[in-house]
Design a protein around this motif. Structure first.
Motif, PDB file in Angstrom:
ATOM      1  N   PRO A 129       9.271 -41.618   6.346  1.00  0.00           N
ATOM      2  CA  PRO A 129       9.633 -42.133   7.667  1.00  0.00           C
ATOM      3  C   PRO A 129      11.084 -41.845   8.024  1.00  0.00           C
ATOM      4  O   PRO A 129      11.977 -41.899   7.166  1.00  0.00           O
ATOM      5  N   VAL A 130      11.321 -41.516   9.287  1.00  0.00           N
ATOM      6  CA  VAL A 130      12.667 -41.405   9.835  1.00  0.00           C
ATOM      7  C   VAL A 130      12.716 -42.335  11.042  1.00  0.00           C
ATOM      8  O   VAL A 130      11.902 -42.201  11.963  1.00  0.00           O
ATOM      9  N   THR A 131      13.633 -43.281  11.022  1.00  0.00           N
ATOM     10  CA  THR A 131      13.733 -44.272  12.088  1.00  0.00           C
ATOM     11  C   THR A 131      14.748 -43.822  13.129  1.00  0.00           C
ATOM     12  O   THR A 131      15.889 -43.480  12.784  1.00  0.00           O
ATOM     13  N   VAL A 132      14.331 -43.813  14.401  1.00  0.00           N
ATOM     14  CA  VAL A 132      15.217 -43.378  15.486  1.00  0.00           C
ATOM     15  C   VAL A 132      15.052 -44.300  16.682  1.00  0.00           C
ATOM     16  O   VAL A 132      14.114 -45.099  16.755  1.00  0.00           O
ATOM     17  N   ASP A 149      19.030 -37.556   7.979  1.00  0.00           N
ATOM     18  CA  ASP A 149      17.750 -37.735   8.658  1.00  0.00           C
ATOM     19  C   ASP A 149      17.419 -36.544   9.557  1.00  0.00           C
ATOM     20  O   ASP A 149      16.255 -36.133   9.662  1.00  0.00           O
ATOM     21  N   ILE A 150      18.423 -35.987  10.227  1.00  0.00           N
ATOM     22  CA  ILE A 150      18.176 -34.832  11.101  1.00  0.00           C
ATOM     23  C   ILE A 150      17.717 -33.639  10.272  1.00  0.00           C
ATOM     24  O   ILE A 150      16.728 -32.968  10.600  1.00  0.00           O
ATOM     25  N   PHE A 203      12.454 -38.063  21.039  1.00  0.00           N
ATOM     26  CA  PHE A 203      12.839 -38.650  19.744  1.00  0.00           C
ATOM     27  C   PHE A 203      13.752 -37.681  18.995  1.00  0.00           C
ATOM     28  O   PHE A 203      14.759 -37.256  19.562  1.00  0.00           O
ATOM     29  N   LEU A 204      13.443 -37.334  17.765  1.00  0.00           N
ATOM     30  CA  LEU A 204      14.354 -36.458  17.019  1.00  0.00           C
ATOM     31  C   LEU A 204      13.849 -35.014  16.987  1.00  0.00           C
ATOM     32  O   LEU A 204      14.498 -34.114  17.509  1.00  0.00           O
ATOM     33  N   VAL A 217       9.499 -43.187  13.241  1.00  0.00           N
ATOM     34  CA  VAL A 217       9.304 -44.587  13.611  1.00  0.00           C
ATOM     35  C   VAL A 217      10.327 -44.904  14.693  1.00  0.00           C
ATOM     36  O   VAL A 217      11.539 -44.805  14.465  1.00  0.00           O
ATOM     37  N   ILE A 218       9.840 -45.254  15.884  1.00  0.00           N
ATOM     38  CA  ILE A 218      10.721 -45.434  17.033  1.00  0.00           C
ATOM     39  C   ILE A 218      10.883 -46.907  17.347  1.00  0.00           C
ATOM     40  O   ILE A 218       9.907 -47.621  17.597  1.00  0.00           O
ATOM     41  N   ARG A 219      12.117 -47.345  17.339  1.00  0.00           N
ATOM     42  CA  ARG A 219      12.438 -48.724  17.686  1.00  0.00           C
ATOM     43  C   ARG A 219      12.935 -48.777  19.129  1.00  0.00           C
ATOM     44  O   ARG A 219      13.543 -47.823  19.625  1.00  0.00           O
TER      45      ARG A 219
END
Length: 482
Positions: A178-181, A419-420, A187-188, A153-155
């Protein structure tokens, strides 16, 4: 904020998979394609995928019919006017995405959230092209969407906190993790994965090792689920090339410039599985392995005795004047070879993961010595991978910069260690995240390996991350966790 009706724009393999995931979670879905032909193809994707789920016992026939019944298909974007959320899944071309989002901005109700499934393009640039940038996010599913658990999920700097929270909650409702980045190129997952794949192509282009050897070293030696060239063929060489271009445009890091071999293969239309030929797929004449008549051997270097004992048990003899010298190298192999009278007999050995033996040949190594060393490795139960005498050989040369990138990502504040590690396990199918792997290998070992790579290649990205240097200097072998 509740999402009950979701639009999916673009029903290719990825878009149809996203539509299936939404419908299986009980949401109503409006699938939109450009024309009737593309719409029919999207319907076939949906029907085939849900039928496979039935065949595998994941859905009953009745559940499949209910899932398909929740999806309505159309070629009219105006049918998205009542959608609470619209997810775009069209090809990775910014000149297509921005006009599309401007159209969605005009069609959709003001409170609707617009999401892009881009894997590398700027979500901020897409959001800025609309009148509702605070309601635009990235929602990156991984292929195949019905199977892969991770969602990035990209902010952006505009994204409203309530919108972000609602999208994260939806991902959980879909059964995803979900992982927020933040909005950085790749992204990640792709920011860590693609430079590793690109580096493999560079090693092949430089003649450090052969394609099969590199894949074997990373799969059997390091424990990756697939070798880098098999992964490139799977995701598509064009996709990898385009992602590397985006990364290079943002970072201007030479290591992110697409490998010349990658560019050449894309230009030739050799894109991997999607075209039937990429790094694999071409029929090649079978070559019988070269055989050696080696009888005697010698070993040297730290850790050599286990291998020597295996060979002695198999009937080979040690000798002061051996047919081949197997040197477990702790520095460039040529430095050891140049000090020996029979320098042509020396082959460097680096055992990776207890299953692979990288065999480093120098400018002085005779061909028959390399052949003899490969034969002895097979006798000892190891898979030989021949390579040139370069820092890190194959496995460490590819693995350590990837781990270093993860440290830099964490140290920059972009993502947490948890998260990584989670994202790389779920997004790539790795058994370990990069920090878990570093702590198992030993931080000092990784740091020293990076120093050797930097000393040879003088690439900034190979210099150990300051945090890694700091932890090793402090005598620590774990990363700080909150």
């Amino acid at each position: 904020m509740a999402f009950e009706m979701v639009g999916v724009l673009g029903l290719g393999t990825m878009g149809s998979g996203i539509a299936e995931v939404l419908a299986r979670a009980g949401l109503r879905v409006i699938g939109v394609e450009a024309d009737a032909e593309a719409l029919a193809r999207g319907r076939r994707y949906l029907e085939a995928s849900t039928q496979r789920a039935v065949d595998r016992g994941k859905l009953t026939a009745e559940e499949r019919e209910a899932v398909l019944g929740r999806v309505s298909l159309t070629t009219a974007r105006r049918d998205l006017r009542d959608a609470d959320l619209v997810i775009e899944a069209v090809p990775e071309v910014m000149s297509c995405k921005i006009p599309l989002f401007q159209d969605l901005d005009a069609v959709c109700k003001p409170e609707a959230v617009l999401a892009t499934n881009t894997s590398s393009l700027s979500v901020t640039a897409i959001a800025a092209a609309t009148s509702r940038p605070e309601r635009v996010v990235g929602l990156h599913f991984f292929n195949p969407a019905p199977v892969m658990r991770l969602v990035e999920v990209i902010r952006t700097v505009h994204t409203a906190p309530g919108v972000l929270a609602a999208v994260v909650e939806l991902a959980g409702r879909l059964g995803k993790t979900p992982v927020t980045v933040g909005d950085r190129a790749g992204f990640l997952v792709n920011r860590l994965l693609l430079p590793y794949l690109n580096h493999a192509a560079q090693l092949l282009d430089q003649g450090v090792a052969e394609r099969e050897g590199i894949d074997v070293a990373m799969r059997l030696g390091v424990g990756m689920p697939m070798g880098p060239f098999a992964v490139l063929d799977l995701i598509g060489l064009d996709t990898a090339y385009e992602t590397m271009c985006v990364l290079f445009d943002e970072t201007r890091d030479r290591r992110h410039a697409p490998a010349p071999l990658l560019r050449e293969m894309v230009s030739a239309g050799l894109l991997g599985r999607k075209t039937g030929r990429g790094f694999y797929g071409e029929e090649r004449a079978h070559r019988d392995p070269e055989k050696s008549s080696v009888i005697t051997f010698a070993v040297a270097g730290e850790g050599c005795e286990v291998l020597a004992e295996r060979l002695r048990v198999a009937g080979y003899k040690t000798s002061d004047d051996p047919d081949v010298v197997l040197h477990f190298a702790d520095r460039p192999v040529i430095e050891h070879a140049a000090r020996r009278t029979a320098c042509s007999k020396l082959v460097g050995v680096h055992v990776v993961g207890g299953r692979v033996a990288e065999l480093a040949v120098t400018a002085l190594t005779a061909h028959h010595s390399a052949v003899a060393a490969a034969g002895l490795m097979k006798v000892a139960g190891l898979t030989p991978v021949r390579c040139r005498d370069r820092a890190g050989f194959v496995a460490d040369a590819l693995l350590y910069p990837y781990l270093n990138d993860a440290v830099r990502m964490y140290d920059s504040g972009y993502a947490s260690i948890a998260d990584i590690d989670l994202a790389m396990r779920l997004g790539c199918g790795y058994a370990e995240g990069p920090f878990e792997m570093m702590e198992r290998l030993g931080l000092a070992k990784v740091r020293d390996g990076l120093r050797a790579l930097y000393a040879e290649y003088r690439e900034h990205a190979f210099a150990p991350a300051p945090l890694l240097d700091e932890l090793v200097a402090a005598g620590l072998d774990t990363f700080p966790r909150a």
